[in-house]
Structure formats: C-alpha cells, structure tokens
Design a protein around this motif. Sequence first.
Motif, mmCIF file in Angstrom:
data_model
loop_
_atom_site.group_PDB
_atom_site.id
_atom_site.type_symbol
_atom_site.label_atom_id
_atom_site.label_comp_id
_atom_site.label_asym_id
_atom_site.label_seq_id
_atom_site.Cartn_x
_atom_site.Cartn_y
_atom_site.Cartn_z
ATOM 1 N N ALA A 1 23.253 59.738 11.549
ATOM 2 C CA ALA A 1 23.881 59.319 12.804
ATOM 3 C C ALA A 1 23.885 57.591 12.896
ATOM 4 C CB ALA A 1 22.866 59.517 14.024
ATOM 5 N N GLY A 2 24.620 56.865 13.374
ATOM 6 C CA GLY A 2 24.750 55.505 13.140
ATOM 7 C C GLY A 2 25.678 54.995 12.091
ATOM 8 N N GLY A 3 25.989 55.887 11.333
ATOM 9 C CA GLY A 3 26.961 55.724 10.048
ATOM 10 C C GLY A 3 28.390 55.649 10.231
ATOM 11 N N SER A 4 29.059 55.434 9.302
ATOM 12 C CA SER A 4 30.465 55.370 9.479
ATOM 13 C C SER A 4 31.322 56.234 8.407
ATOM 14 C CB SER A 4 30.953 53.919 9.095
ATOM 15 O OG SER A 4 30.538 52.978 10.042
ATOM 16 N N LEU A 5 32.422 56.461 8.615
ATOM 17 C CA LEU A 5 33.161 57.265 7.837
ATOM 18 C C LEU A 5 34.801 56.979 8.033
ATOM 19 C CD1 LEU A 5 32.254 61.102 7.849
ATOM 20 C CD2 LEU A 5 32.243 59.569 5.728
ATOM 21 N N ARG A 6 35.557 57.058 7.120
ATOM 22 C CA ARG A 6 36.819 56.643 7.499
ATOM 23 C C ARG A 6 37.802 58.044 6.785
ATOM 24 N NH1 ARG A 6 41.503 52.168 5.105
ATOM 25 N NH2 ARG A 6 41.212 53.638 3.263
ATOM 26 N N LEU A 7 38.582 58.481 7.815
ATOM 27 C CA LEU A 7 39.417 59.963 7.425
ATOM 28 C C LEU A 7 40.680 59.119 7.363
ATOM 29 C CD1 LEU A 7 38.321 62.299 10.350
ATOM 30 C CD2 LEU A 7 37.125 61.901 8.123
ATOM 31 N N SER A 8 41.429 60.077 6.559
ATOM 32 C CA SER A 8 42.683 59.739 5.829
ATOM 33 C C SER A 8 43.422 60.885 6.095
ATOM 34 C CB SER A 8 43.044 59.289 4.375
ATOM 35 O OG SER A 8 42.239 57.981 4.354
ATOM 36 N N CYS A 9 44.855 60.451 6.403
ATOM 37 C CA CYS A 9 45.647 61.794 6.564
ATOM 38 C C CYS A 9 47.008 61.450 5.894
ATOM 39 C CB CYS A 9 46.189 62.013 8.001
ATOM 40 S SG CYS A 9 47.429 63.471 8.386
#
Length: 123
Positions: free
Chosen positions: A14-22
């Motif tokens: 929690a508080g973190g980041s992710l980047r999704l790609s499509c």
Amino acid sequence: QMQLVESGGGLVQAGGSLRLSCAASGRGFSSYAMGWFRQAPGEEREFVARLDWSGGNIVYADSVKGRFTISRDNAKNTVYLQMNSLKLEDTAVYYCAASPATSTMAGGYVEVWGQGTLVTVSQ
C-alpha cells in the motif's frame, strides 16, 4: 481483429506504484478509444479510465482520480496505466479494453478485451 495483452501486474505494498501496459497487435489501434477496467474478487467489473484515439478526452473513475494516469503511445501500439498511492481496495484483475470511440465505451460497449493482469496491494 485486434488483440490486447496486458502486463505489469504484481504484488505491491500500500502506498506503492505500478505501471500497467497493454500491447495491441493487429490493425487499427491508433483509431480506437482505449480504457482500463478492473474486477475485484466477488465484485463486478468496473470502469477505471479511458482516453480517445489521440490521447485526449481522458476520464477517470472517482475512486482513482488523482492517483492513476492513463496514456497511450500509438507508435508503440500500447496504452498504459500508471498507478500511484495504491490502496488495498485497488486489488483486482485489471483489463485493457478497446472501443470505436470513448462515447461507445462510456455506453458500455467494448469491442476487444485483454486477458487481464492481477494487481495485489498488501498492507
């Protein structure tokens, strides 16, 4: 027909980041409105964000506004979802979606779905 493949999901605190790609294969990506939806366990699929063929007309769900950013790179046939300040309630399978226009996506029509990528947010 165009196909969509998501990537970038995983486990994050929690508080973190992710980047999704499509990544899209096939023809027509640059003419489609693109969006992200998500489905949490035991819940219905819900809208997260969308944008039009040019990267404009961006709309976010209230629950992610100010934390998530949708973008696209038509040269790479890819749409992204940058997710910051993640919360436990963001845990879900995230789906990429394509529609002829943002208005059709807003009306509930999705022409192509990806297979989904799981995002799990832990304490």
